[in-house]
Scaffold this motif. Structure first.
Motif, PDB file in Angstrom:
ATOM      1  N   ASP A  66      52.155  53.552  28.023  1.00  0.00           N
ATOM      2  CA  ASP A  66      52.584  52.306  27.118  1.00  0.00           C
ATOM      3  C   ASP A  66      54.055  52.062  27.449  1.00  0.00           C
ATOM      4  OD1 ASP A  66      52.600  50.179  25.102  1.00  0.00           O
ATOM      5  OD2 ASP A  66      54.283  51.615  24.301  1.00  0.00           O
ATOM      6  N   ASN A  88      61.306  41.932  18.474  1.00  0.00           N
ATOM      7  CA  ASN A  88      61.961  41.176  19.724  1.00  0.00           C
ATOM      8  C   ASN A  88      62.577  39.725  19.017  1.00  0.00           C
ATOM      9  OD1 ASN A  88      62.360  39.557  21.906  1.00  0.00           O
ATOM     10  ND2 ASN A  88      60.459  40.089  22.941  1.00  0.00           N
ATOM     11  N   TYR A 105      65.802  47.682  19.701  1.00  0.00           N
ATOM     12  CA  TYR A 105      64.519  47.361  20.443  1.00  0.00           C
ATOM     13  C   TYR A 105      64.496  47.559  21.807  1.00  0.00           C
ATOM     14  CZ  TYR A 105      60.326  44.542  21.131  1.00  0.00           C
ATOM     15  OH  TYR A 105      59.154  43.802  21.339  1.00  0.00           O
ATOM     16  N   PHE A 138      56.889  50.643  22.873  1.00  0.00           N
ATOM     17  CA  PHE A 138      56.191  50.788  21.543  1.00  0.00           C
ATOM     18  C   PHE A 138      56.631  52.306  21.106  1.00  0.00           C
ATOM     19  CE2 PHE A 138      54.448  50.630  17.513  1.00  0.00           C
ATOM     20  CZ  PHE A 138      53.152  50.722  17.602  1.00  0.00           C
ATOM     21  N   TYR A 188      55.786  44.274  15.416  1.00  0.00           N
ATOM     22  CA  TYR A 188      55.203  43.412  16.490  1.00  0.00           C
ATOM     23  C   TYR A 188      54.544  42.377  15.769  1.00  0.00           C
ATOM     24  CZ  TYR A 188      55.330  41.212  20.947  1.00  0.00           C
ATOM     25  OH  TYR A 188      55.518  40.414  21.776  1.00  0.00           O
TER      26      TYR A 188
HETATM   27  P1  P6P Z   1      57.745  42.368  24.470  1.00  0.00           P
HETATM   28  C1  P6P Z   1      55.309  47.292  26.386  1.00  0.00           C
HETATM   29  O1  P6P Z   1      54.814  46.326  27.511  1.00  0.00           O
HETATM   30  C2  P6P Z   1      54.380  46.832  25.274  1.00  0.00           C
HETATM   31  O2  P6P Z   1      53.160  46.798  25.354  1.00  0.00           O
HETATM   32  C3  P6P Z   1      54.966  47.762  23.887  1.00  0.00           C
HETATM   33  O3  P6P Z   1      55.214  49.138  24.679  1.00  0.00           O
HETATM   34  C4  P6P Z   1      56.130  46.852  23.534  1.00  0.00           C
HETATM   35  O4  P6P Z   1      56.517  47.240  22.066  1.00  0.00           O
HETATM   36  C5  P6P Z   1      55.882  45.442  23.591  1.00  0.00           C
HETATM   37  O5  P6P Z   1      55.081  45.526  24.799  1.00  0.00           O
HETATM   38  C6  P6P Z   1      57.235  44.665  24.137  1.00  0.00           C
HETATM   39  O6  P6P Z   1      56.560  43.421  24.150  1.00  0.00           O
HETATM   40  O7  P6P Z   1      57.134  41.052  24.354  1.00  0.00           O
HETATM   41  O8  P6P Z   1      58.736  42.193  23.337  1.00  0.00           O
HETATM   42  O9  P6P Z   1      58.227  42.430  25.838  1.00  0.00           O
END
Ligand code: P6P
Length: 330
Positions: free
Chosen positions: A113, A205, A238, A242, A258
């Motif tokens: 991840d 984010n 941030y 994840f 999220y």
């Molecule tokens: P964004 C990483 O690609 C992921 O799946 C998670 O690990 C992370 O929290 C999220 O996407 C980040 O997404 O839209 O903020 O770039």
């Protein structure tokens, strides 16, 4: 050591057959192999992208594919797992070799991840979720994998960061093990992890602020207001990975969000192999994980790769956010 800890814990449950213990050890072995490649990424040709795209249309990074293969291989020879689901596999995998087809567990995982961070040396992680099969016998069925998170028998993650840690629970609290590369063993470094009820970090984010529901915008504004009594303004952290954002909040306290948005109406993170396992860990450590309305672990899954909004971390902070999202709730 992790192996000794698993066996000791197993001995506390007279009816334990040792199958779950072996499954956890098999996952930890795959994690050590992934650790080795993650930690030399950049030195060998394993950075960058493959020519493949996954079920979600995302370009598959070489390390994603490597991690997926390691976990699939480990689980297919384990003899304790009859079915697998992976973020990198469109359909579930039936493990029907002689030693596995009657095995009583299924495993779901996100092999790596945070892969968008691989090439810039930011922490990434493997997330796993383990259930007892519900079908009586024969080949694993989709229904064995589409179980609500509250039915998990174990869940955890491995974070590949400044050190490599395996954090997991079998329903009796959360323990963290740090890999000592000099001996190739995970050593108990964080016994009985508890997440503080409140803290001063929120994780979202912020770039999507204008896409968010009004209640969530009001919660974010609340986090940014000055109020000495509640330690505000909170700090915004941030990482965009994840597992890394969750791990920081598990240890120090905090909330990770999220949410659903006009860009991601169902949220972005996957229920079965990202949100359920981390929600299980959060609750086992005294924290909370919801969609903003519903407990994550109560969601009845309909498809393998379904997404869900998630508010996860310190229980008091999740409840605070929910109050802004549901102002008329009793
Ligand atoms: P964004 C990483 O690609 C992921 O799946 C998670 O690990 C992370 O929290 C999220 O996407 C980040 O997404 O839209 O903020 O770039």
């Amino acid at each position: 050591m992790l192996d000794e800890f698993i066996i000791k814990r197993q001995s506390e449950f007279p009816f334990a057959s040792g199958d779950l213990s072996k499954l956890l050890r098999d996952i930890s072995l795959a994690a050590k192999i992934i650790h080795r490649e993650v930690n030399k990424a950049g030195l060998v040709d394993i950075l960058g992208v493959t020519d493949n795209t996954n079920v979600h249309g995302e370009t598959v990074k070489k390390l994603d594919e490597f991690a997926n293969t390691q976990l699939l291989n480990a689980l297919q020879v384990s003899g304790k797992c009859c079915g697998i689901a992976s973020e990198e596999e469109e359909d579930f995998v039936v493990v029907d070799n002689e030693v596995s087809k009657e095995a009583k567990y299924v495993v779901l995982f996100d092999p790596l991840d945070g892969s968008s961070n691989i090439d810039v040396n930011v922490s990434i992680g493997t997330i796993f979720s383990i259930y007892r099969r519900v079908s009586e016998s024969g080949p694993c069925r989709l229904s064995d994998l589409l179980q609500k998170g509250a039915k998990q028998v174990a869940a955890g993650y491995i974070i590949y960061g400044s050190s490599t840690m395996m954090v997991y629970s079998t329903g009796h609290g959360v323990n963290g093990f740090t890999l000592d590369p000099s001996i190739g063993e995970f050593c108990l470094s964080h016994p009985n992890i508890r997440i503080p009820e409140f803290a001063k970090t929120y994780s979202i984010n912020q770039g999507q602020f204008l896409l968010l529901a009004d209640g969530l915008k009001q919660y974010i504004n609340y986090c940014q207001e000055t109020d000495a009594a509640t330690g505000r303004p909170y700090s915004m952290r941030y990482i965009g990975s994840f597992v890394a954002d969750f791990h920081r909040n598990l240890i120090n306290g905090g909330i990770f969000i999220y949410p659903a948005s006009t860009k991601n109406p169902e949220g972005k993170l996957r229920l079965l192999y990202e949100c359920n396992p981390l929600a299980y860990i959060a609750e086992q450590a005294g924290g909370k994980a919801t969609t903003g309305q519903e407990r994550i672990l109560d969601i009845e899954p309909l498809t393998l790769h379904q997404r869900t909004p998630i508010y996860i971390g310190s229980a008091g902070m999740v409840q605070q956010a929910e109050a802004f999202l549901n102002p008329t709730a009793e």
